[in-house]
Design a protein around this motif. Structure first.
Motif, PDB file in Angstrom:
ATOM      1  N   LEU A   2      80.831  74.219  74.589  1.00 37.33           N
ATOM      2  CA  LEU A   2      81.493  73.778  73.088  1.00 37.33           C
ATOM      3  C   LEU A   2      82.523  72.257  74.118  1.00 37.33           C
ATOM      4  CD1 LEU A   2      79.994  75.936  71.473  1.00 37.33           C
ATOM      5  CD2 LEU A   2      82.604  76.161  70.480  1.00 37.33           C
ATOM      6  N   THR A   3      82.768  72.510  75.055  1.00 35.07           N
ATOM      7  CA  THR A   3      83.855  71.836  76.461  1.00 35.07           C
ATOM      8  C   THR A   3      83.068  70.495  76.700  1.00 35.07           C
ATOM      9  OG1 THR A   3      83.693  73.142  78.229  1.00 35.07           O
ATOM     10  CG2 THR A   3      85.239  73.807  76.193  1.00 35.07           C
ATOM     11  N   ARG A   4      81.781  70.378  76.471  1.00 34.80           N
ATOM     12  CA  ARG A   4      81.229  69.240  77.164  1.00 34.80           C
ATOM     13  C   ARG A   4      81.332  67.934  76.197  1.00 34.80           C
ATOM     14  NH1 ARG A   4      78.596  71.378  81.226  1.00 34.80           N
ATOM     15  NH2 ARG A   4      78.761  73.916  80.905  1.00 34.80           N
ATOM     16  N   LYS A   5      81.154  67.686  74.839  1.00 39.54           N
ATOM     17  CA  LYS A   5      81.159  66.197  73.645  1.00 39.54           C
ATOM     18  C   LYS A   5      82.201  66.974  72.758  1.00 39.54           C
ATOM     19  CE  LYS A   5      76.771  65.070  74.905  1.00 39.54           C
ATOM     20  NZ  LYS A   5      75.607  64.481  73.720  1.00 39.54           N
ATOM     21  N   TYR A  32      79.208  66.467  83.376  1.00 44.72           N
ATOM     22  CA  TYR A  32      79.775  67.055  83.416  1.00 44.72           C
ATOM     23  C   TYR A  32      80.249  67.965  81.601  1.00 44.72           C
ATOM     24  CZ  TYR A  32      79.555  72.372  84.192  1.00 44.72           C
ATOM     25  OH  TYR A  32      79.707  74.048  84.823  1.00 44.72           O
ATOM     26  N   SER A  33      81.874  66.723  81.236  1.00 45.06           N
ATOM     27  CA  SER A  33      82.143  66.715  80.053  1.00 45.06           C
ATOM     28  C   SER A  33      82.503  65.141  79.778  1.00 45.06           C
ATOM     29  CB  SER A  33      83.043  67.663  80.097  1.00 45.06           C
ATOM     30  OG  SER A  33      83.728  67.562  78.766  1.00 45.06           O
ATOM     31  N   ARG A  73      85.003  71.090  84.654  1.00 48.21           N
ATOM     32  CA  ARG A  73      86.762  71.091  85.417  1.00 48.21           C
ATOM     33  C   ARG A  73      87.114  70.800  83.999  1.00 48.21           C
ATOM     34  NH1 ARG A  73      91.108  71.351  87.162  1.00 48.21           N
ATOM     35  NH2 ARG A  73      92.127  71.058  88.778  1.00 48.21           N
ATOM     36  N   GLN A  74      87.509  69.854  83.823  1.00 43.57           N
ATOM     37  CA  GLN A  74      88.627  69.524  82.359  1.00 43.57           C
ATOM     38  C   GLN A  74      88.493  70.348  81.229  1.00 43.57           C
ATOM     39  OE1 GLN A  74      85.472  67.959  83.144  1.00 43.57           O
ATOM     40  NE2 GLN A  74      86.014  66.045  82.736  1.00 43.57           N
ATOM     41  N   ALA A  75      87.681  71.391  81.028  1.00 44.36           N
ATOM     42  CA  ALA A  75      87.822  72.159  80.250  1.00 44.36           C
ATOM     43  C   ALA A  75      89.074  73.532  80.372  1.00 44.36           C
ATOM     44  CB  ALA A  75      86.395  73.363  79.782  1.00 44.36           C
ATOM     45  N   MET A  76      89.602  73.641  78.697  1.00 45.46           N
ATOM     46  CA  MET A  76      91.036  74.235  78.753  1.00 45.46           C
ATOM     47  C   MET A  76      90.415  75.604  78.426  1.00 45.46           C
ATOM     48  SD  MET A  76      93.369  71.794  77.747  1.00 45.46           S
ATOM     49  CE  MET A  76      93.389  69.459  78.116  1.00 45.46           C
ATOM     50  N   ARG A  77      91.005  76.280  79.252  1.00 44.36           N
ATOM     51  CA  ARG A  77      90.753  78.069  77.971  1.00 44.36           C
ATOM     52  C   ARG A  77      92.210  79.159  77.584  1.00 44.36           C
ATOM     53  NH1 ARG A  77      86.365  80.867  81.455  1.00 44.36           N
ATOM     54  NH2 ARG A  77      86.065  81.868  79.438  1.00 44.36           N
ATOM     55  N   LEU A  78      92.096  79.197  76.646  1.00 45.11           N
ATOM     56  CA  LEU A  78      93.678  79.193  75.720  1.00 45.11           C
ATOM     57  C   LEU A  78      93.566  80.881  76.323  1.00 45.11           C
ATOM     58  CD1 LEU A  78      95.857  79.116  73.435  1.00 45.11           C
ATOM     59  CD2 LEU A  78      94.721  80.024  71.886  1.00 45.11           C
ATOM     60  N   THR A  79      95.030  80.546  77.186  1.00 44.02           N
ATOM     61  CA  THR A  79      95.864  82.561  77.096  1.00 44.02           C
ATOM     62  C   THR A  79      96.580  83.144  76.674  1.00 44.02           C
ATOM     63  OG1 THR A  79      96.768  80.509  79.430  1.00 44.02           O
ATOM     64  CG2 THR A  79      94.498  82.294  79.714  1.00 44.02           C
ATOM     65  N   TYR A  80      96.443  83.679  75.817  1.00 43.92           N
ATOM     66  CA  TYR A  80      97.467  84.559  74.660  1.00 43.92           C
ATOM     67  C   TYR A  80      97.444  86.221  75.156  1.00 43.92           C
ATOM     68  CZ  TYR A  80      92.961  86.290  72.526  1.00 43.92           C
ATOM     69  OH  TYR A  80      92.176  86.478  72.107  1.00 43.92           O
TER      70      TYR A  80
END
Length: 464
Positions: free
Chosen positions: A241-244, A33-34, A284-291
């Motif tokens: 954008l978070t796959r590679k 997936y990534s 599952r690995q992707a991070m999302r910026l919570t600001y």
């Protein structure tokens, strides 16, 4: 006789069980997936955005370096510097211009110091245990970037054949690059590699990343990784954008939803769609910026107090403990209550830190994250799981669990007091309360009363 033997063989063949299938059509084999490999240090990353111009009265790298011990005490560990490059003079906005109008990808803004000063800052940050990422503006350059005259074919043109800013936006101080030109990719990519290789930069925050072809970011990520591991944050919202290419992207929807809740325009159930998508549509690995705030929201949307009011502590706690990559915008920890000028010198008033409760809250939330593996970033942390109550229009409750560690969050995301009942045993257990360490027991059917914007965080079992 021969015919009888053949008939018997046919019967035996029909009666024999089919051989077990041991191979599969490769077309239907799942791919990863990534393939992004997060640097190990990003597991506990908490970003801190520095606007070098406004961060100190001097507005220089050397002055910013003196603030490292204070940032260390706050607990942040990844320093994101807004663009450090020389700013264009042609069509400049304001007196000093926008840092996002880049005149030279290979140099630093003399307003901030020299390349040697920047190297000294990075070395000092590394020695103190920080990592440093640069804001990278690949979509466009200043009008007086030398590429405009040396390679005019590297730029997009309007209907008249003239250089043009990004369409529809009021970005009159920049012109758009044409990413179909191999020379653009080489020039910009090699500049990124120079800062990583020669100055020790640990990665990049990519401005309007979706305006640049994805294949560039994927190829450039691989080239950077050949130098050393990097961390990449995209100002964009797309799981592709978070796959590679990128470790993390913006959680724009989260930011706007919690602002609406804080202003009474929505209720906690508006977050369900965001978290459902986060679990089902993203690697599952992707991070999302919570600001809560960044340079754009502060300058153009309002301060943290204008946008969140009394809800600010609760939303800050949710940003740091719910699924997401937390970030602090310079000045938040000092209760900065002004919109910082974007094109002029407007230093943060750090005297506001006296008596400010937000700084200690951020410090304690960072420590709470680090003490609980369930709150780690990306694949290292636990998924959020809904805790159901009978007051879903006011109460937002959840658990995160991994490696024997469990965290429960119960938030009254409303301006009215609430009494809520836990509908099942999902959160049941023995815990310790955030900050006080007080013992807490949760049971099925338990009733909890929370004041407006009150939240309760509690953790149990393994700590690191």
């Amino acid at each position: 006789m021969k015919n009888a033997m053949l008939a018997a063989a046919a019967v035996l063949t029909l009666a024999a069980p089919a051989a077990a299938q041991t191979t599969y059509d490769p077309v239907w084999q799942p791919e990863p997936y990534s393939t992004v490999r997060h640097p190990e240090w990003s597991k506990d990353a908490v970003l801190y955005q520095i606007n070098t111009r406004q961060f100190t009265p001097e507005g220089t790298f050397r002055a910013a370096e003196r603030e490292l011990p204070r940032l260390k005490a706050l607990g942040v560990n990844v320093l994101w510097l807004m663009p450090i490059h020389p700013i264009g003079a042609k069509n400049r906005k304001g007196t000093l211009g926008s840092p996002y109008s880049v005149r030279d990808y290979y140099d630093v803004n003399p307003e901030f110091g020299t390349k040697a000063d920047f190297r000294h800052f990075v070395d000092a940050a590394h020695a103190a245990g920080f990592h440093v990422i640069l804001d990278w503006v690949a979509n466009h350059t200043a009008w007086d970037n030398r590429l405009v005259t040396e390679h005019p074919d590297w730029y997009e043109k309007d209907w008249k054949g003239d250089f043009r800013p990004t369409p529809w936006w009021d970005w009159s101080d920049i012109v758009d690059l044409d990413w179909l030109q191999p020379g653009v990719r080489k020039h910009v990519g090699e500049a990124m590699e120079m800062w990583v290789r020669d100055y020790g930069v640990d990665g990049f925050r990519a401005d309007v990343a979706g305006y640049v072809p994805l294949d560039f970011w994927e190829k450039e990520r691989a080239r950077l990784e050949a130098i050393r591991p990097v961390f990449m944050l995209a100002e964009w919202k797309s799981s592709e954008l978070t796959r590679k290419a990128f470790d993390a992207v913006y959680a724009w929807e989260w930011h706007h939803i919690v602002k609406d809740i804080a202003k009474g325009k929505s209720d906690p159930s508006a977050l369900y769609g965001y978290y459902a998508e986060n679990e089902s549509a993203w690697p599952r690995q992707a991070m999302r910026l919570t600001y809560i705030e960044n340079h754009d929201s502060n300058a153009w949307e309002g301060t943290q107090y204008e946008n969140f009011g009394d809800a600010l502590p609760a939303m800050t706690a949710l940003a740091f403990t719910g699924e997401g990559l937390p970030m602090v915008h310079n000045g938040q920890e000092a209760c900065n209550a002004k919109r910082l000028e974007f094109f002029e010198k407007d230093p943060i008033d750090w005297s506001q830190a006296n008596g400010c409760t937000l700084g200690p809250l951020i410090r304690d939330l960072v420590a709470f994250r680090r003490a609980n593996p369930a709150l780690a970033n990306g694949q290292w942390g636990g998924r959020m799981s809904q805790v159901v109550t009978d007051q879903p229009k006011q109460v937002f409750a959840w658990t995160r669990q991994t490696d024997g560690n469990r965290v429960v969050g119960i938030f009254n995301l409303s301006a009215a007091p609430v009494t809520a009942t836990l509908s099942d045993a999902h959160a049941a257990g023995q815990y310790r309360a955030f900050r006080t360490g007080e013992a807490v027991t949760l049971t099925p059917g338990q009733t909890l009363t929370l004041a407006p914007w009150e939240y309760r965080l509690m953790s149990a079992a393994a700590v690191r």
